[in-house]
Design a protein around this motif. Structure first.
Motif, PDB file in Angstrom:
ATOM      1  N   LEU A 117      18.596 -73.192  21.656  1.00 15.04           N
ATOM      2  CA  LEU A 117      17.642 -72.084  21.665  1.00 15.04           C
ATOM      3  C   LEU A 117      16.325 -72.493  22.322  1.00 15.04           C
ATOM      4  CD1 LEU A 117      18.268 -70.512  18.145  1.00 15.04           C
ATOM      5  CD2 LEU A 117      18.908 -69.554  20.369  1.00 15.04           C
ATOM      6  N   TYR A 118      15.860 -73.691  22.034  1.00 18.86           N
ATOM      7  CA  TYR A 118      14.636 -74.174  22.684  1.00 18.86           C
ATOM      8  C   TYR A 118      14.836 -74.342  24.193  1.00 18.86           C
ATOM      9  CZ  TYR A 118      11.449 -74.992  18.779  1.00 18.86           C
ATOM     10  OH  TYR A 118      10.577 -74.818  17.727  1.00 18.86           O
ATOM     11  N   ASP A 119      16.026 -74.793  24.588  1.00 18.37           N
ATOM     12  CA  ASP A 119      16.294 -75.056  26.006  1.00 18.37           C
ATOM     13  C   ASP A 119      16.466 -73.785  26.826  1.00 18.37           C
ATOM     14  OD1 ASP A 119      16.186 -77.756  25.497  1.00 18.37           O
ATOM     15  OD2 ASP A 119      18.367 -78.051  25.491  1.00 18.37           O
ATOM     16  N   THR A 120      16.883 -72.693  26.207  1.00 16.77           N
ATOM     17  CA  THR A 120      17.267 -71.510  26.977  1.00 16.77           C
ATOM     18  C   THR A 120      16.349 -70.302  26.810  1.00 16.77           C
ATOM     19  OG1 THR A 120      18.728 -70.731  25.220  1.00 16.77           O
ATOM     20  CG2 THR A 120      19.707 -72.159  26.913  1.00 16.77           C
ATOM     21  N   THR A 121      15.383 -70.373  25.905  1.00 18.67           N
ATOM     22  CA  THR A 121      14.600 -69.183  25.588  1.00 18.67           C
ATOM     23  C   THR A 121      13.127 -69.514  25.439  1.00 18.67           C
ATOM     24  OG1 THR A 121      16.525 -68.400  24.341  1.00 18.67           O
ATOM     25  CG2 THR A 121      14.463 -67.234  23.979  1.00 18.67           C
ATOM     26  N   LEU A 122      12.280 -68.610  25.902  1.00 20.73           N
ATOM     27  CA  LEU A 122      10.837 -68.711  25.673  1.00 20.73           C
ATOM     28  C   LEU A 122      10.517 -67.942  24.394  1.00 20.73           C
ATOM     29  CD1 LEU A 122       9.449 -68.083  29.261  1.00 20.73           C
ATOM     30  CD2 LEU A 122       9.539 -70.251  28.023  1.00 20.73           C
ATOM     31  N   TRP A 123       9.878 -68.604  23.448  1.00 18.98           N
ATOM     32  CA  TRP A 123       9.617 -68.003  22.134  1.00 18.98           C
ATOM     33  C   TRP A 123       8.192 -67.528  22.026  1.00 18.98           C
ATOM     34  CZ3 TRP A 123      13.753 -66.999  19.303  1.00 18.98           C
ATOM     35  CH2 TRP A 123      14.917 -67.654  19.659  1.00 18.98           C
ATOM     36  N   PRO A 124       7.931 -66.456  21.249  1.00 13.92           N
ATOM     37  CA  PRO A 124       8.859 -65.621  20.481  1.00 13.92           C
ATOM     38  C   PRO A 124       9.758 -64.803  21.408  1.00 13.92           C
ATOM     39  CG  PRO A 124       6.638 -64.740  20.330  1.00 13.92           C
ATOM     40  CD  PRO A 124       6.551 -66.009  21.128  1.00 13.92           C
ATOM     41  N   ALA A 125      10.936 -64.424  20.877  1.00 16.03           N
ATOM     42  CA  ALA A 125      11.925 -63.719  21.687  1.00 16.03           C
ATOM     43  C   ALA A 125      12.821 -62.853  20.819  1.00 16.03           C
ATOM     44  CB  ALA A 125      12.773 -64.732  22.444  1.00 16.03           C
ATOM     45  N   GLU A 126      13.484 -61.900  21.482  1.00 21.08           N
ATOM     46  CA  GLU A 126      14.498 -61.095  20.806  1.00 21.08           C
ATOM     47  C   GLU A 126      15.709 -61.984  20.552  1.00 21.08           C
ATOM     48  OE1 GLU A 126      14.470 -57.702  19.972  1.00 21.08           O
ATOM     49  OE2 GLU A 126      12.344 -57.768  20.477  1.00 21.08           O
ATOM     50  N   TYR A 127      16.312 -61.837  19.372  1.00 22.09           N
ATOM     51  CA  TYR A 127      17.518 -62.595  19.041  1.00 22.09           C
ATOM     52  C   TYR A 127      18.536 -61.635  18.454  1.00 22.09           C
ATOM     53  CZ  TYR A 127      20.663 -66.207  17.449  1.00 22.09           C
ATOM     54  OH  TYR A 127      21.771 -66.981  17.271  1.00 22.09           O
ATOM     55  N   LEU A 128      19.801 -61.796  18.840  1.00 25.22           N
ATOM     56  CA  LEU A 128      20.872 -60.940  18.349  1.00 25.22           C
ATOM     57  C   LEU A 128      21.721 -61.709  17.344  1.00 25.22           C
ATOM     58  CD1 LEU A 128      22.471 -58.271  18.471  1.00 25.22           C
ATOM     59  CD2 LEU A 128      23.796 -59.288  20.347  1.00 25.22           C
ATOM     60  N   ASN A 136      10.569 -68.352  16.447  1.00 23.34           N
ATOM     61  CA  ASN A 136      11.041 -69.602  17.030  1.00 23.34           C
ATOM     62  C   ASN A 136      12.448 -69.913  16.517  1.00 23.34           C
ATOM     63  OD1 ASN A 136      10.751 -70.753  14.414  1.00 23.34           O
ATOM     64  ND2 ASN A 136       8.617 -71.247  14.856  1.00 23.34           N
ATOM     65  N   PRO A 137      13.117 -70.936  17.062  1.00 22.39           N
ATOM     66  CA  PRO A 137      14.470 -71.274  16.602  1.00 22.39           C
ATOM     67  C   PRO A 137      14.551 -71.616  15.105  1.00 22.39           C
ATOM     68  CG  PRO A 137      14.118 -72.238  18.738  1.00 22.39           C
ATOM     69  CD  PRO A 137      12.780 -71.682  18.287  1.00 22.39           C
ATOM     70  N   GLU A 138      13.500 -72.209  14.568  1.00 24.04           N
ATOM     71  CA  GLU A 138      13.514 -72.509  13.128  1.00 24.04           C
ATOM     72  C   GLU A 138      13.621 -71.222  12.310  1.00 24.04           C
ATOM     73  OE1 GLU A 138      11.395 -73.920  15.289  1.00 24.04           O
ATOM     74  OE2 GLU A 138      11.750 -76.072  15.077  1.00 24.04           O
ATOM     75  N   ALA A 139      12.928 -70.165  12.741  1.00 23.15           N
ATOM     76  CA  ALA A 139      12.990 -68.876  12.041  1.00 23.15           C
ATOM     77  C   ALA A 139      14.381 -68.261  12.162  1.00 23.15           C
ATOM     78  CB  ALA A 139      11.927 -67.927  12.587  1.00 23.15           C
TER      79      ALA A 139
END
Length: 97
Positions: free
Chosen positions: A18-29, A76-79
């Protein structure tokens, strides 16, 4: 092998991806499957209440299972991982995809 070790390894790998592929904050499915006759759909919806989530459900052809898709903005990915763990802990028989 210890299933909690496998789970921890899975979440660490997911966090890294998730950290490698996405800029956070972001939509997540999120995608989950529960038995249709259980209270699982309502329990999942309650866990995402007040987060601005868009929740859609789809019952299987024979009506035994219901898929729950949740599109929500996460910090973020932790969330993301914390929410997966919360659902797994509080909703009996849930399958996370």
């Amino acid at each position: 092998m210890d299933s909690s070790k496998n789970t921890d390894e899975f979440y660490e790998k997911l966090k890294s991806q998730l950290y490698d592929t996405t800029l956070w904050p972001a939509e997540y499915l999120y995608k989950f499957i529960v038995l249709s006759k259980s209270s699982g759909v309502n329990e999942i919806e309650a866990l995402f209440d007040n987060l601005g989530a868009v929740i859609t459900t789809n019952e299987s052809k024979k009506g035994k299972y219901t898929s729950v898709s949740i599109n929500v903005r996460m910090k973020n990915p932790e969330a993301v991982i914390a929410k997966y763990k919360e659902v797994a802990e509080k909703v009996e028989g849930v399958i996370s995809l």
